[in-house]
Write an enzyme that holds these catalytic residues in place. Structure first.
Site, PDB file in Angstrom:
ATOM      1  N   LYS A 167      72.350  45.588  68.431  1.00  0.00           N
ATOM      2  CA  LYS A 167      72.169  44.459  67.498  1.00  0.00           C
ATOM      3  C   LYS A 167      70.689  44.295  67.178  1.00  0.00           C
ATOM      4  CE  LYS A 167      73.768  39.605  67.084  1.00  0.00           C
ATOM      5  NZ  LYS A 167      74.448  38.508  67.807  1.00  0.00           N
ATOM      6  N   SER A 224      78.253  36.471  65.112  1.00  0.00           N
ATOM      7  CA  SER A 224      77.107  37.025  64.423  1.00  0.00           C
ATOM      8  C   SER A 224      76.913  38.521  64.647  1.00  0.00           C
ATOM      9  CB  SER A 224      75.838  36.300  64.883  1.00  0.00           C
ATOM     10  OG  SER A 224      75.593  36.574  66.243  1.00  0.00           O
ATOM     11  N   SER A 268      79.804  35.039  69.441  1.00  0.00           N
ATOM     12  CA  SER A 268      79.249  36.058  68.544  1.00  0.00           C
ATOM     13  C   SER A 268      79.549  37.498  68.917  1.00  0.00           C
ATOM     14  CB  SER A 268      77.730  35.884  68.428  1.00  0.00           C
ATOM     15  OG  SER A 268      77.432  34.856  67.518  1.00  0.00           O
TER      16      SER A 268
END
Ligand code: ZN
Lengths: 94, 475, 477
Positions: C65, C140, C164
């Protein structure tokens, strides 16, 4: 519940410039979100301690021993403005 | 209108003498080139996390214990949120409502709290930059950022500017004796803010207080507080109201200027620092801190009084300026404790010459100083001549006997025929004084002694001169 | 000839271990797939294959990420304020995984500063759901989830603050695990909400999640004061039944506001669990209804402070031609932050501001205590709590952007475990049609366990996964 002046005050605390349109939109949106959040104001929380850390950890201290620092070029490499080997900013006094 | 009295509280910040910063492994900086003592943590880079320095906590505990504070078994760090270029994360990690130590007392002034925090970086104003036309620039050097600080807050119990100065002197000596800080105001390792308000004598209401920021010497603190008391007194006596504000004292003009007023007071939005866990202070940590506390200045003053025969003021003058006390004891090492009172008196002479400097940093070695005091004691040199020797020692260093010999400063005594001759000349030069002494007026002898002293540039022993005058006038 | 894209990470590692596959070949294969990505799942893809690691992860490359700091590689947390920012250091967990043999393949797209449930809040454009490109992948960690689901990366790591990892895993039909708070170092993770953020794996199946997690936990990171020595260990799951396992179904999180298709899949999975030998009973989490409100006080409050460092002084964007310092701050932050980030900074700043702290932050922290107590009481009678992971299947791009609270409701099932700091895993449990009808989309099942129960959690999830037999191949074509 949250008015335009409050939005402007909070934006100033947060150092956020907001356009007129953003101020208007945030006044409505924050009001709506806060209305949902208000549900916790009805809970009886008498005697309930606050939780800052969910998991108990102790003894996480650092020995007073030096570690290598960043070379100055690395420290400054992402700075938007460099002056005299430092991070330059508009003077606060100005 | 009833009489007004000042209510003064102090907030002292002291940089700790750890090797590394409060929350990262960067070594503390002592004048290194800018931005060479930084890392992701103290630059506030994205993703970096603080980890508390165990020795900083140890030092804070030592300070708390030395000041008689209560040590919290559990204390936490908070974030104090505000924007400033010298604050890399947009918040300062500090302690708020659960400090590591609270309460306590030093020389009759109660303490509110003692807590740990991190220092800000250094912001240097550089003026107009060539690159960006017409714009004033400042430059941030993060070397100092993250240095461990202990903040000590008193209750508003100091009564006058002089009291504030005297008390700070003792606090500084106390911190110095603990070895936890350089406590140097000029270099910023000790900084003091003062809260000042006035109230009618005999009442306990607290008036509106103002805050005087960052005064960098004891003298300026005393003068700054005095100026602020006077300013508030004038406002109140002319029927006005004191406004809550933060002030800066300019020692060169003696004026106070407002840094920010209440209207623009910051809202720091304190909340518990989620990146750090609570400090759990164990009994072992407290014992270890206690074991590292040596003799404190108040105890030292008592010892100087009881064991060495100094009077109370003399003892405090030495003990409350730790470096003087250390020097004093080093001198006694060469003279022996029986000369303590004389050495203490002569250190007063030394201080008159070197001001706030540490005598250990001057040209006057404890051995030379001790030798000089011994020479005075054995009347080998007069007091006045010894002061001249001291001037030379301060300026150039050296050995007192050699200075005396080289400059001919040795005492003139009966054995030196010269002294009798000089006395005879003084009597002959002032017949009226001589007549009055002969007639039994002892006060008149001063003029004759003075004349002899002028002639000998102070090298003569006063008692000896007096004896010689009486002798010569009796014949 | 092996079909590389159909190998799980564990299978690929085994093939490399046997000498049937070169680590470099695998890296190049995925590097090429990632470079040809049409989902906008990545913010950066490696050019060179790094030295193949010979650690236990076998050299199987990892998608990371964006918000994990990677030295010399853009680490922007999905924000324009950090566009092109290359940090001078690497996050502990990325370093650990690289050492263990999972080299950095790519950085993945995300909602800006991890604030969002759709990856539409990225400063670098939304990521598309590989099952239906008109829909969101969740967020996310949407880039990580989409990349793994689409076979653009063998596996990935993400972060979970209120869901997330789990919610995008559910919406993309993969496995996502949020570990116990403190189990994985946060050092080098660009923070959203420090007391809630936790890194975890997003993988094609439960075994891969276990394999990756094994290397993420372990000795505490001396650079993260909130990390801890992981008690016990994580092993590769092998269990195929659920005998003796007591599953609790909280009525509060399995009825209101959940799409019928999701509830249908959930009910079917509970039935399957019974057939595998588990007991399934309702349980109570009486304060779960307040979790979302508490979360949307605590997380924005911490975020408002965590994001104060983006001030245009040391790195990142700075507004040009500022008239003074204040102007430089306010315009830099106005220009650099997106709408959702501004909204949360405002919300959090307000909640911490003078006069409101106790009413909002203080109360939310107390609600957090009650929620942790609810779980503790439940775990006296149950091994795991099970819920749907998200209240719905993947929604269409733009469907919820106009109504912040509708978007926040995506987190309703995932937020309670976040507040309690306990581990939770989402596994695919079939497909369901969206409310308006149309093509079926993946649904996620969430299992929540007590602190440090990851090993048991993975084991139970594995048994269910084997019985469910989810087929994710369609997303990889
Ligand atoms: Zn540092």
């Amino acid at each position: 519940m949250i008015d335009r002046d409050t939005v402007l005050h909070v934006a100033r605390l947060a150092r956020l410039e907001l356009s007129e349109e953003e101020v208007a939109r945030l006044t409505i949106e924050l009001g709506a979100v806060l209305e949902h959040i208000e549900t916790i104001s009805r809970l009886d929380l008498e005697g309930v301690p606050p939780t800052s850390h969910v998991i108990d950890v102790t003894g996480a201290l650092r020995a007073d021993e030096p570690e290598p620092c960043l070379p100055r070029e690395r420290a400054l490499e992402s700075a938007p403005e460099v002056l005299d080997d430092g991070f330059a900013v508009p003077s606060p006094q100005a | 209108m009833s009489e007004l009295e000042a209510v003064i509280g102090l907030e002292i910040h002291t940089q700790l003498k750890t090797r590394t910063k409060m929350f990262c492994g960067c070594e503390l900086s002592f004048g290194e080139p800018p931005n060479t003592r930084t890392c992701p943590v103290c630059l506030g880079l994205p993703g970096a996390l603080p980890v508390a320095n165990a020795r900083a906590i140890h030092f804070a505990l030592m300070i708390g214990l030395a000041l008689g504070c209560e040590v919290a078994p559990r204390s936490i760090f908070h974030r104090k949120n505000y924007f400033y270029p010298d604050l890399p994360k947009g918040y300062q990690i500090s302690q708020y409502d659960e400090p590591i130590c609270s309460g306590g007392e030093l020389a009759g002034v109660r303490l509110h709290r003692v807590h740990l925090e991190e220092d800000a970086a250094k912001l240097i104003h550089v003026g107009e930059s060539g690159r960006i036309h017409g714009s004033q620039r400042s430059v941030v050097d993060f070397n100092r950022g993250g240095t461990p600080l202990v903040e000590i807050v008193t209750e508003p119990e100091l009564r006058s500017p002089g009291h504030a100065r005297e008390w700070l002197t003792l606090l500084r000596a106390t911190l110095r004796s603990l070895g936890v800080s350089d406590v140097n105001m000029e270099e910023g390792s000790l900084r003091a803010d003062a809260n000042v308000s006035l109230r009618p004598v005999g009442t306990s209401v607290l008036g509106t207080k103002t805050e005087l920021k960052n005064m960098n010497s004891f003298r300026f603190i005393e003068r700054g507080i005095a100026a602020e008391i006077e300013r508030q007194r004038q406002i109140i006596e002319s029927g006005g109201a004191v406004e809550q504000e933060t002030l800066h004292f300019d020692p060169s003009s003696g004026r106070l200027s407002s840094l920010r007023s209440k209207e623009e007071a910051e809202d720091y939005r304190y909340f518990p620092e989620p990146d750090l866990i609570p400090i759990a202070t164990t009994d072992e940590m407290v014992s270890a801190a206690r074991a590292d506390i040596g003799e404190l200045p108040l105890d030292r003053a008592k010892r100087f009084e009881a064991d060495l025969g100094l009077n109370a003021d003399g003892a405090r003058n030495l003990a409350f300026r730790g470096e003087l006390g250390d020097y004093f004891e080093r001198v006694l090492g060469s003279t022996g404790a029986e000369h303590a009172v004389a050495v203490a008196n002569w250190i007063g002479q030394l201080v008159a010459r070197i001001g706030d400097a540490d005598p250990a940093d001057t040209n006057v070695t404890p051995q030379a100083f001790g030798a000089l005091v011994m020479l005075v004691g054995s009347r080998a040199v007069s007091g006045a001549a010894a002061r001249e020797v001291l001037d030379v020692l301060v300026a150039e260093g050296g050995d007192p006997q050699a200075i005396i010999d080289a400059r001919g400063l040795g005492s003139l005594s009966r054995k030196d025929g010269d002294l009798a001759t000089i006395v005879a000349r003084a009597i002959a030069a002032d017949p009226s004084a001589s007549e009055r002494v002969r007639a039994g007026n002892d006060k008149a002898i001063g003029a004759l002694v003075g004349a002899v002293m002028r002639e000998t540039r102070g090298r003569a022993d006063g008692a000896e001169v007096t004896r010689l005058i009486h002798e010569q006038l009796a014949t | 000839m092996m079909d590389l894209v159909e190998l799980t990470a564990a299978q690929a590692a085994a093939a490399i271990g046997r000498g049937d596959l070169a680590a470099r070949e695998l890296f190049d294969f995925y590097r090429d797939r990632a470079a040809a990505d049409e989902l906008n799942a990545f913010t950066w893809v490696a050019q060179e294959s790094p030295e193949a690691g010979d650690g236990p992860l076998g050299g199987v490359p990892l998608a990371v990420k964006d918000l994990f700091c990677t030295a010399g590689v853009p680490s922007q947390s999905g924000s324009r304020i950090l566009e092109g920012y290359r940090p001078p250091y690497t996050a502990t967990v990325v370093e650990r995984l690289a050492r263990a043999g999972a080299p950095l393949l790519a950085k993945t797209n995300q909602d800006e500063f991890a604030m969002g449930s759709s990856t539409e809040n990225s400063g670098f454009g939304p990521t598309l759901n590989p099952w239906d490109r008109t829909r969101v992948p969740g967020g996310s960690s949407g880039g990580s989830a989409a990349a793994v689901a689409a076979g653009l990366a063998p596996w990935a790591i993400g972060t979970d603050t209120g869901g997330s990892i789990r919610q995008p895993a559910a919406l993309c039909g993969i496995v996502g695990l949020k570990p116990t708070y403190g189990a994985v170092s946060r050092y080098g993770m660009i923070a959203f909400a420090s007391s809630l953020d936790q890194a975890g794996p997003l993988t094609r199946d439960v075994s891969d999640a276990a394999l990756l997690l094994m290397q993420m936990v372990g000795a505490r990171d001396p650079r993260d004061a909130t990390s801890l020595d992981y008690p016990g260990s994580v092993s590769l799951p092998a269990r195929t039944d659920l005998h003796g396992i007591r599953l609790g179904v909280p009525t509060e999180l399995s009825s209101d506001g959940i799409e019928p298709g999701v509830l249908g899949a959930f009910a079917a999975s509970l039935e399957l669990a019974r057939q595998l030998g588990a007991s399934v009973e309702t349980c109570q989490l009486p304060h779960a209804a307040h979790a979302l409100a508490a979360y949307y006080v605590l997380a924005p409050a911490e975020a408002s402070s965590n994001l104060a460092r983006f001030d245009g002084v040391r790195y990142g964007l700075r507004a040009q031609d500022a008239t003074d310092l204040l102007d430089m701050y306010t315009r830099t932050r106005h220009d650099g932050f997106g709408a959702e980030v501004k909204r949360r900074i405002m919300l959090g700043t307000y909640a911490l501001s003078s006069g409101y702290y106790e009413a909002y932050y203080g109360r939310a922290q107390r609600v957090r205590t009650l929620i942790a107590r609810d779980f503790a009481a439940t775990f006296e009678h149950f091994d795991f709590v099970v819920t749907p992971t998200a209240p719905g299947v993947a929604f269409e791009l733009g469907a919820k952007t106009a109504d912040p609270y509708a978007m926040y409701l995506n987190d309703i099932c995932t937020v309670p475990a976040s507040l309690a700091g306990i581990p939770a895993i989402s596994i695919p449990n079939g497909m369901a049609a969206p409310p308006g009808g149309g093509k079926s989309l993946p649904v996620g099942l969430q299992l929540i366990g007590p602190a440090f129960s990851e090993d048991r959690l993975l084991s139970a999830a594995f048994a269910l996964e084997q019985a469910l037999g989810f087929d994710g191949r369609a997303a990889r074509r």
